[in-house]
Scaffold this active site. Sequence first.
Site, PDB file in Angstrom:
ATOM      1  N   HIS A 177       3.242  25.710 -27.632  1.00  0.00           N
ATOM      2  CA  HIS A 177       1.805  25.896 -27.870  1.00  0.00           C
ATOM      3  C   HIS A 177       0.915  24.565 -27.951  1.00  0.00           C
ATOM      4  O   HIS A 177       0.098  24.428 -27.076  1.00  0.00           O
ATOM      5  CB  HIS A 177       1.607  26.877 -29.297  1.00  0.00           C
ATOM      6  CG  HIS A 177       0.293  26.691 -29.759  1.00  0.00           C
ATOM      7  ND1 HIS A 177      -0.808  27.258 -28.922  1.00  0.00           N
ATOM      8  CD2 HIS A 177       0.029  26.273 -30.867  1.00  0.00           C
ATOM      9  CE1 HIS A 177      -1.918  27.042 -29.643  1.00  0.00           C
ATOM     10  NE2 HIS A 177      -1.639  26.489 -30.831  1.00  0.00           N
TER      11      HIS A 177
ATOM     12  N   HIS B   3      -1.737  19.249 -33.794  1.00  0.00           N
ATOM     13  CA  HIS B   3      -2.415  19.717 -34.472  1.00  0.00           C
ATOM     14  C   HIS B   3      -1.917  21.029 -35.600  1.00  0.00           C
ATOM     15  O   HIS B   3      -2.727  21.545 -36.507  1.00  0.00           O
ATOM     16  CB  HIS B   3      -3.602  20.604 -33.545  1.00  0.00           C
ATOM     17  CG  HIS B   3      -3.244  21.852 -32.964  1.00  0.00           C
ATOM     18  ND1 HIS B   3      -2.535  21.936 -31.771  1.00  0.00           N
ATOM     19  CD2 HIS B   3      -3.199  23.224 -33.693  1.00  0.00           C
ATOM     20  CE1 HIS B   3      -2.482  23.007 -31.351  1.00  0.00           C
ATOM     21  NE2 HIS B   3      -2.844  24.030 -32.606  1.00  0.00           N
TER      22      HIS B   3
ATOM     23  N   GLU C 117      -0.031  22.133 -41.129  1.00  0.00           N
ATOM     24  CA  GLU C 117      -0.225  23.222 -41.680  1.00  0.00           C
ATOM     25  C   GLU C 117       0.856  24.407 -41.656  1.00  0.00           C
ATOM     26  O   GLU C 117       1.796  24.783 -42.453  1.00  0.00           O
ATOM     27  CB  GLU C 117      -1.262  23.996 -41.476  1.00  0.00           C
ATOM     28  CG  GLU C 117      -2.417  23.197 -42.115  1.00  0.00           C
ATOM     29  CD  GLU C 117      -2.777  23.924 -43.381  1.00  0.00           C
ATOM     30  OE1 GLU C 117      -3.210  25.147 -43.642  1.00  0.00           O
ATOM     31  OE2 GLU C 117      -2.669  23.121 -44.623  1.00  0.00           O
ATOM     32  N   ASP C 118       1.299  24.332 -40.317  1.00  0.00           N
ATOM     33  CA  ASP C 118       1.953  25.410 -39.836  1.00  0.00           C
ATOM     34  C   ASP C 118       3.557  25.112 -39.570  1.00  0.00           C
ATOM     35  O   ASP C 118       4.268  25.649 -38.662  1.00  0.00           O
ATOM     36  CB  ASP C 118       1.448  25.937 -38.304  1.00  0.00           C
ATOM     37  CG  ASP C 118       0.366  26.578 -38.788  1.00  0.00           C
ATOM     38  OD1 ASP C 118      -0.138  27.161 -39.974  1.00  0.00           O
ATOM     39  OD2 ASP C 118      -0.547  26.954 -37.747  1.00  0.00           O
TER      40      ASP C 118
ATOM     41  N   ASP D 157      -7.351  25.053 -28.362  1.00  0.00           N
ATOM     42  CA  ASP D 157      -6.359  25.669 -29.193  1.00  0.00           C
ATOM     43  C   ASP D 157      -6.633  27.354 -29.360  1.00  0.00           C
ATOM     44  O   ASP D 157      -5.678  28.023 -29.082  1.00  0.00           O
ATOM     45  CB  ASP D 157      -6.484  25.078 -30.584  1.00  0.00           C
ATOM     46  CG  ASP D 157      -5.440  25.953 -31.539  1.00  0.00           C
ATOM     47  OD1 ASP D 157      -4.382  26.229 -31.424  1.00  0.00           O
ATOM     48  OD2 ASP D 157      -6.061  25.945 -32.893  1.00  0.00           O
TER      49      ASP D 157
ATOM     50  N   ASP E 297     -25.898  38.992  -8.206  1.00  0.00           N
ATOM     51  CA  ASP E 297     -25.377  37.796  -8.301  1.00  0.00           C
ATOM     52  C   ASP E 297     -23.913  37.403  -8.397  1.00  0.00           C
ATOM     53  O   ASP E 297     -23.468  36.747  -9.286  1.00  0.00           O
ATOM     54  CB  ASP E 297     -26.263  36.976  -9.156  1.00  0.00           C
ATOM     55  CG  ASP E 297     -26.232  37.467 -10.654  1.00  0.00           C
ATOM     56  OD1 ASP E 297     -25.865  38.619 -10.754  1.00  0.00           O
ATOM     57  OD2 ASP E 297     -26.557  36.751 -11.424  1.00  0.00           O
TER      58      ASP E 297
HETATM   59 MN    MN Z   1      -2.764  25.986 -33.022  1.00  0.00          MN
END
Ligand code: MN
Length: 295
Positions: free
Chosen positions: A29, A53, A57-58, A122, A241
């Site tokens: 990811h 990123h 936290e994760d 993300d 269009d």
């Molecule tokens: Mn993420």
Amino acid sequence: MRKECTTGRSAEKAHGEQRRRSGEPYICHPVAVAEIVASLGLDTNSICAALLHDTVEDCPEKTNLAEIEKLFGEEVAMLVDGLTKLVPLYIEDKEEAHIENLRKMLLAMSKDVRVIFIKLCDRLHNMRTLDAKPDPKRRSTALETMYVYAPLAHRLGIQSLKTELEDTSLKYLDPVGYNEIVADLKSFNANSDVLNEIRGIITDKLAEVGIKARVTGRIKHIYSIYRKMFNQNKQFNEIYDLYAFRIIVEKVNDCYNALGYMHDIFRAIPGRLKDYIATPKPNMYQSLHTTVSYK
Ligand code: MN
């Protein structure tokens, strides 16, 4: 060694054995997000922040910001911190959520706009892989994407992100409508080959008559077709269009000349010409619009 590589290794170590819901290693990811960030042309520190990123936290073993700062510098740490804090609240009321989230994000943006760019990347990767999530989660994520993230991408002028965020959201919000348009586009044979063919005809003509121009084109994206059909109660074959081209020339005179040549090689549809050069839009936008038919 390049900073992105060391950062990537560090993120990989932090995520360890962690897996995504789809079963693939978690590191896929952040790497995919970093690729999207890089494709938008953002700087090295943004790519590094994208890789890291989710480490604060994760992660099973939470990385702390001080460590990131020590290893990769103050700027990367600041971006990761911004991304970690940028968790939109889950609010039931659509309107409320919309406004609240927008405000939070704009606040963060005033500090460093790169945080928002990375956050959008993300989200885009999460949308591309949303199938792995359970049903109710898909819907709420899609709603949030449609009403908070896509408008943000639009406001920041990142058209490619905006269109993909909208299309992937629609796929989950109205799968029937979405699939219908996908099928219509297929049976209408709307594809990039045709787009390039038409662009070729335009550039050849302009070169032949000596007008210096840059020509770009697009196929109308699914959500944009959907909106038009829904809001204006139109059938697919009433969308005029599906293909659109922009011809950018050097002088105002050339605008009118180029328009004339387009009406010479394609059949103009009456009543569709708009002269925003003579009458600019309120934001001072100036150009000529016309609709022509091809084949
Ligand atoms: Mn993420």
